[in-house]
Motif scaffolding. Structure first.
Motif, PDB file in Angstrom:
ATOM      1  N   GLY A  71      -3.992  23.835  -2.823  1.00 51.21           N
ATOM      2  CA  GLY A  71      -2.984  24.179  -3.816  1.00 51.21           C
ATOM      3  C   GLY A  71      -3.307  23.638  -5.185  1.00 51.21           C
ATOM      4  N   ASN A  72      -2.292  23.624  -6.030  1.00 57.36           N
ATOM      5  CA  ASN A  72      -2.424  23.193  -7.424  1.00 57.36           C
ATOM      6  C   ASN A  72      -1.690  21.882  -7.650  1.00 57.36           C
ATOM      7  N   ASN A  78       3.898   9.246 -14.182  1.00 61.14           N
ATOM      8  CA  ASN A  78       3.274   8.421 -13.138  1.00 61.14           C
ATOM      9  C   ASN A  78       3.357   9.096 -11.776  1.00 61.14           C
ATOM     10  N   GLN A  79       3.361  10.432 -11.761  1.00 58.79           N
ATOM     11  CA  GLN A  79       3.435  11.174 -10.503  1.00 58.79           C
ATOM     12  C   GLN A  79       2.412  12.302 -10.451  1.00 58.79           C
ATOM     13  N   ILE A  80       2.037  12.628  -9.222  1.00 63.56           N
ATOM     14  CA  ILE A  80       1.217  13.803  -8.952  1.00 63.56           C
ATOM     15  C   ILE A  80       2.097  14.758  -8.164  1.00 63.56           C
ATOM     16  N   VAL A  81       2.213  15.985  -8.631  1.00 60.56           N
ATOM     17  CA  VAL A  81       2.970  17.006  -7.917  1.00 60.56           C
ATOM     18  C   VAL A  81       1.958  18.024  -7.400  1.00 60.56           C
ATOM     19  N   ALA A  82       1.861  18.131  -6.075  1.00 61.19           N
ATOM     20  CA  ALA A  82       0.918  19.040  -5.435  1.00 61.19           C
ATOM     21  C   ALA A  82       1.701  20.143  -4.728  1.00 61.19           C
ATOM     22  N   VAL A  83       1.439  21.398  -5.094  1.00 65.22           N
ATOM     23  CA  VAL A  83       2.142  22.541  -4.506  1.00 65.22           C
ATOM     24  C   VAL A  83       1.112  23.417  -3.797  1.00 65.22           C
ATOM     25  N   LEU A  88       5.205  27.063  -0.407  1.00 66.56           N
ATOM     26  CA  LEU A  88       6.197  26.570   0.547  1.00 66.56           C
ATOM     27  C   LEU A  88       6.175  25.055   0.705  1.00 66.56           C
ATOM     28  N   GLU A  89       5.069  24.448   0.344  1.00 65.51           N
ATOM     29  CA  GLU A  89       4.915  23.002   0.498  1.00 65.51           C
ATOM     30  C   GLU A  89       4.788  22.363  -0.878  1.00 65.51           C
ATOM     31  N   LYS A  90       5.516  21.288  -1.080  1.00 68.98           N
ATOM     32  CA  LYS A  90       5.424  20.510  -2.321  1.00 68.98           C
ATOM     33  C   LYS A  90       5.342  19.043  -1.924  1.00 68.98           C
ATOM     34  N   TYR A  91       4.279  18.397  -2.359  1.00 66.99           N
ATOM     35  CA  TYR A  91       4.061  16.991  -2.063  1.00 66.99           C
ATOM     36  C   TYR A  91       4.055  16.220  -3.375  1.00 66.99           C
ATOM     37  N   VAL A  92       4.923  15.233  -3.481  1.00 69.41           N
ATOM     38  CA  VAL A  92       5.000  14.414  -4.688  1.00 69.41           C
ATOM     39  C   VAL A  92       4.520  13.009  -4.340  1.00 69.41           C
ATOM     40  N   PHE A  93       3.642  12.490  -5.194  1.00 73.65           N
ATOM     41  CA  PHE A  93       3.090  11.153  -5.015  1.00 73.65           C
ATOM     42  C   PHE A  93       3.304  10.349  -6.285  1.00 73.65           C
ATOM     43  N   LYS A  94       3.744   9.120  -6.109  1.00 75.50           N
ATOM     44  CA  LYS A  94       3.864   8.183  -7.230  1.00 75.50           C
ATOM     45  C   LYS A  94       2.515   7.505  -7.390  1.00 75.50           C
ATOM     46  N   ILE A  95       2.040   7.389  -8.630  1.00 70.80           N
ATOM     47  CA  ILE A  95       0.798   6.663  -8.899  1.00 70.80           C
ATOM     48  C   ILE A  95       1.157   5.188  -8.993  1.00 70.80           C
ATOM     49  N   VAL A  96       0.741   4.432  -7.998  1.00 69.38           N
ATOM     50  CA  VAL A  96       1.056   3.003  -7.931  1.00 69.38           C
ATOM     51  C   VAL A  96       0.101   2.221  -8.828  1.00 69.38           C
ATOM     52  N   ASP A  97      -1.186   2.487  -8.671  1.00 66.52           N
ATOM     53  CA  ASP A  97      -2.220   1.882  -9.508  1.00 66.52           C
ATOM     54  C   ASP A  97      -3.442   2.782  -9.432  1.00 66.52           C
ATOM     55  N   GLU A  98      -4.567   2.324  -9.963  1.00 65.27           N
ATOM     56  CA  GLU A  98      -5.759   3.164 -10.019  1.00 65.27           C
ATOM     57  C   GLU A  98      -6.348   3.487  -8.653  1.00 65.27           C
ATOM     58  N   GLN A  99      -5.945   2.765  -7.625  1.00 61.91           N
ATOM     59  CA  GLN A  99      -6.495   2.969  -6.288  1.00 61.91           C
ATOM     60  C   GLN A  99      -5.481   3.500  -5.283  1.00 61.91           C
ATOM     61  N   THR A 100      -4.195   3.545  -5.637  1.00 63.13           N
ATOM     62  CA  THR A 100      -3.143   3.811  -4.660  1.00 63.13           C
ATOM     63  C   THR A 100      -2.140   4.832  -5.177  1.00 63.13           C
ATOM     64  N   GLU A 105       9.209  11.142  -0.605  1.00 60.75           N
ATOM     65  CA  GLU A 105       9.807  12.124   0.305  1.00 60.75           C
ATOM     66  C   GLU A 105      10.932  12.936  -0.331  1.00 60.75           C
ATOM     67  N   ASP A 106      11.850  12.291  -1.054  1.00 58.15           N
ATOM     68  CA  ASP A 106      13.022  13.009  -1.547  1.00 58.15           C
ATOM     69  C   ASP A 106      12.714  14.004  -2.660  1.00 58.15           C
ATOM     70  N   GLU A 107      11.525  13.963  -3.246  1.00 61.48           N
ATOM     71  CA  GLU A 107      11.134  14.946  -4.254  1.00 61.48           C
ATOM     72  C   GLU A 107      10.170  15.992  -3.693  1.00 61.48           C
ATOM     73  N   SER A 108       9.777  15.821  -2.445  1.00 65.99           N
ATOM     74  CA  SER A 108       8.860  16.751  -1.786  1.00 65.99           C
ATOM     75  C   SER A 108       9.648  17.792  -1.002  1.00 65.99           C
ATOM     76  N   ALA A 109       8.986  18.886  -0.641  1.00 67.90           N
ATOM     77  CA  ALA A 109       9.673  19.965   0.075  1.00 67.90           C
ATOM     78  C   ALA A 109       8.726  20.618   1.083  1.00 67.90           C
ATOM     79  N   GLY A 110       9.316  21.306   2.044  1.00 65.33           N
ATOM     80  CA  GLY A 110       8.528  21.965   3.080  1.00 65.33           C
ATOM     81  C   GLY A 110       8.379  21.045   4.273  1.00 65.33           C
ATOM     82  N   SER A 111       7.236  21.118   4.913  1.00 70.54           N
ATOM     83  CA  SER A 111       6.970  20.259   6.072  1.00 70.54           C
ATOM     84  C   SER A 111       6.731  18.842   5.590  1.00 70.54           C
TER      85      SER A 111
END
Length: 128
Positions: A71-72, A78-83, A88-100, A105-111
């Motif tokens: 996906g894109n 400070n977030q990555i939004v992957a659709v 149908l699937e949206k995965y949201v990740f918080k950028i914690v630091d340069e390695q993590t 969950e509450d901003e993601s959708a789908g499975s």
């Protein structure tokens, strides 16, 4: 004189505080050419690669599984939004630091595949 010194001190303190707050927002993530992010503390093996130039991602699941999600991505503050390509699937990740990065969950959708806060740690590709 004391009032002038105090005002100057306050201005410098505000400047330092604003610079340190602005630098606490991490927007650095690693490109797929450098390696991948590996899920930590879950039973299945999951890796994610981000192609920053093309703004895409590839998510691979366990070696024994043929499941791949493509996906894109958008990097927002400070977030990555992957659709997913299907939308149908949206995965949201918080950028914690340069390695993590950490799954949100509450901003993601789908499975929803992981618990909120599941961390993905960057692993560099081996040089050949």
């Amino acid at each position: 004189m004391k009032k002038k010194f105090l005002n100057m001190f306050i201005i410098i303190a505000i400047f330092i505080a604003s610079v340190s707050c602005a630098s606490s927002v991490k927007t650095v993530i690693h490109d797929s050419s450098e390696g991948s992010y590996q899920a930590q503390g879950i039973s299945q093996e999951v890796s994610i690669k981000f192609d920053l130039e093309n703004k895409t991602f590839v998510m691979n699941f366990e070696v024994t599984s043929s499941m791949i999600v493509l996906g894109n991505i958008e990097v927002e503050e400070n977030q990555i939004v992957a659709v997913s390509e299907s939308g149908l699937e949206k995965y949201v990740f918080k950028i914690v630091d340069e390695q993590t990065i950490s799954f949100v969950e509450d901003e993601s959708a789908g499975s929803i595949l992981w618990e909120d806060g599941t961390q993905f740690i960057f692993r560099a590709s081996r040089a050949e």
